[in-house]
Write an enzyme that holds these catalytic residues in place. Structure first.
Site, PDB file in Angstrom:
ATOM      1  N   ILE A  33     -17.390  -1.274   3.714  1.00 43.51           N
ATOM      2  CA  ILE A  33     -16.043  -1.393   4.271  1.00 43.51           C
ATOM      3  C   ILE A  33     -16.139  -2.003   5.658  1.00 43.51           C
ATOM      4  CG2 ILE A  33     -13.918  -0.164   4.867  1.00 43.51           C
ATOM      5  CD1 ILE A  33     -14.908   2.142   3.058  1.00 43.51           C
ATOM      6  N   GLY A  79     -14.505  -3.057   9.432  1.00 45.71           N
ATOM      7  CA  GLY A  79     -13.478  -2.617  10.376  1.00 45.71           C
ATOM      8  C   GLY A  79     -13.160  -1.146  10.286  1.00 45.71           C
ATOM      9  N   SER A 108     -13.667   1.348  12.704  1.00 51.27           N
ATOM     10  CA  SER A 108     -13.644   2.114  13.954  1.00 51.27           C
ATOM     11  C   SER A 108     -12.401   2.978  14.085  1.00 51.27           C
ATOM     12  CB  SER A 108     -13.750   1.182  15.164  1.00 51.27           C
ATOM     13  OG  SER A 108     -12.627   0.314  15.225  1.00 51.27           O
ATOM     14  N   GLY A 114      -9.277   1.541   8.069  1.00 52.07           N
ATOM     15  CA  GLY A 114     -10.704   1.422   7.775  1.00 52.07           C
ATOM     16  C   GLY A 114     -11.430   2.739   7.907  1.00 52.07           C
ATOM     17  N   SER A 133      -1.373  -7.291   3.925  1.00 51.99           N
ATOM     18  CA  SER A 133      -0.234  -6.760   4.670  1.00 51.99           C
ATOM     19  C   SER A 133       1.018  -7.186   3.934  1.00 51.99           C
ATOM     20  CB  SER A 133      -0.217  -7.346   6.090  1.00 51.99           C
ATOM     21  OG  SER A 133       1.010  -7.092   6.750  1.00 51.99           O
ATOM     22  N   TYR A 180      -0.645 -14.592  12.544  1.00 42.69           N
ATOM     23  CA  TYR A 180      -1.102 -13.457  11.748  1.00 42.69           C
ATOM     24  C   TYR A 180      -0.631 -13.583  10.298  1.00 42.69           C
ATOM     25  CZ  TYR A 180      -1.588  -8.625  10.146  1.00 42.69           C
ATOM     26  OH  TYR A 180      -1.924  -7.491   9.434  1.00 42.69           O
TER      27      TYR A 180
END
Length: 281
Positions: A9, A11, A13, A17, A141, A154
């Site tokens: 996986i 991201g 932090s 995720g 998203s 984005y």
């Protein structure tokens, strides 16, 4: 004995995720939780300890915009575990602004993290996923379906990811690899906070776009008061990870499904333009 399945996986932090890494470990998966900066793993390790899954989570360095770190990480996973059964592309970065007042470098940076990083990680993982008949799950998203004001770069990147994965899915299926995209709406996480957005400065320099930007920011702040938690948003990812045959497209909430439906049934674009036009007035 059959060894546990292994998922990588990106991201992890914070936010989705982190929640997905902990949930995957709780579901019995050996979880390779990757971060651009492994010094920021404290929150993940604290959550893993709280759920008693520290032994199933392995933190590794991986920066999706650095192919060398992708290759090194995958080599280590195969050397240590012998197989990779799933990839969850989660790493991403928000970017707020409009093109006249931004730079092409900002657009390129958004594309590098949110699109090319996904492509590079997927490309590197595919040989291993073919061998295991595994799967690729990518967090996109609702902004990968509906273009949103002041999110041009984005949304462009997320649209690109959706197109890439939708095109890859039938090809990957011929070699035994499932492909799924997961579309969250607003999620209460550090994702937006990590923008370090100076609202006053943005409005001061927005010129003719200031009224529209103010309206958009007000609406966005309100939408995040009813946001999903990362744990809630991660639950559909775990279903995609464990289902025998996951669907290609999954939304993480009823709101997200309704929002995406607006676009997918809007043949001339008028419904979306009416909806998002209200956000900037």
């Amino acid at each position: 004995m059959t060894s546990p399945k292994t998922v990588l996986i990106t991201g992890t932090s914070s936010g989705i995720g982190l929640a997905t890494a902990v949930a995957a470990a709780r579901a019995g998966w050996t979880t390779i939780a990757t971060l651009r900066d492994t010094g920021k793993a404290d929150a993940l390790l604290t959550a893993a300890a709280a759920h008693e899954v520290t032994d199933r989570i392995q933190v590794k360095h991986l920066d999706v915009v650095d192919p060398a770190t992708i290759a090194t990480c995958l080599d280590e996973v195969i050397a240590e575990h012998g197989h990779l059964d799933a990839l969850v592309n989660n790493a991403g970065a928000a970017q707020v602004g409009t093109i006249e007042q931004g730079s092409l470098d900002e657009v390129r940076a958004a594309m590098e993290v949110n699109f090319f990083g996904v492509v590079a990680t997927t490309r590197a993982a595919l040989p291993h996923l073919r061998a295991s008949h595994g799967r690729v799950i990518t967090v996109t998203s609702v902004g990968g379906i509906v273009g949103q004001p002041f999110n041009e770069a984005y949304c462009a990147a997320k649209f690109a990811v959706e197109g890439f994965m939708e095109s890859l899915a039938p090809v990957a299926a011929t070699v035994g690899v499932d492909v799924t995209v997961v579309e969250p709406g607003a999620v209460a996480s550090e994702f937006v906070a990590n923008l370090n957005l100076d609202v006053d400065a943005q409005l001061t320099t927005a010129g003719p776009y200031a009224p529209a930007l103010q309206a958009y920011l007000t609406r966005t702040q309100q939408s995040f008061t009813n946001a999903q938690t990362p744990t809630e948003a991660a639950a559909p990812l775990i279903k995609a990870l464990t289902a025998p045959h996951p669907p290609f497209r999954i939304q993480t909430s009823p709101w997200a499904r309704n929002f995406v439906t607006t676009k997918l049934t809007d043949l001339d674009g008028s419904a979306v333009q009416t909806l998002t036009g209200e956000w900037v007035r």
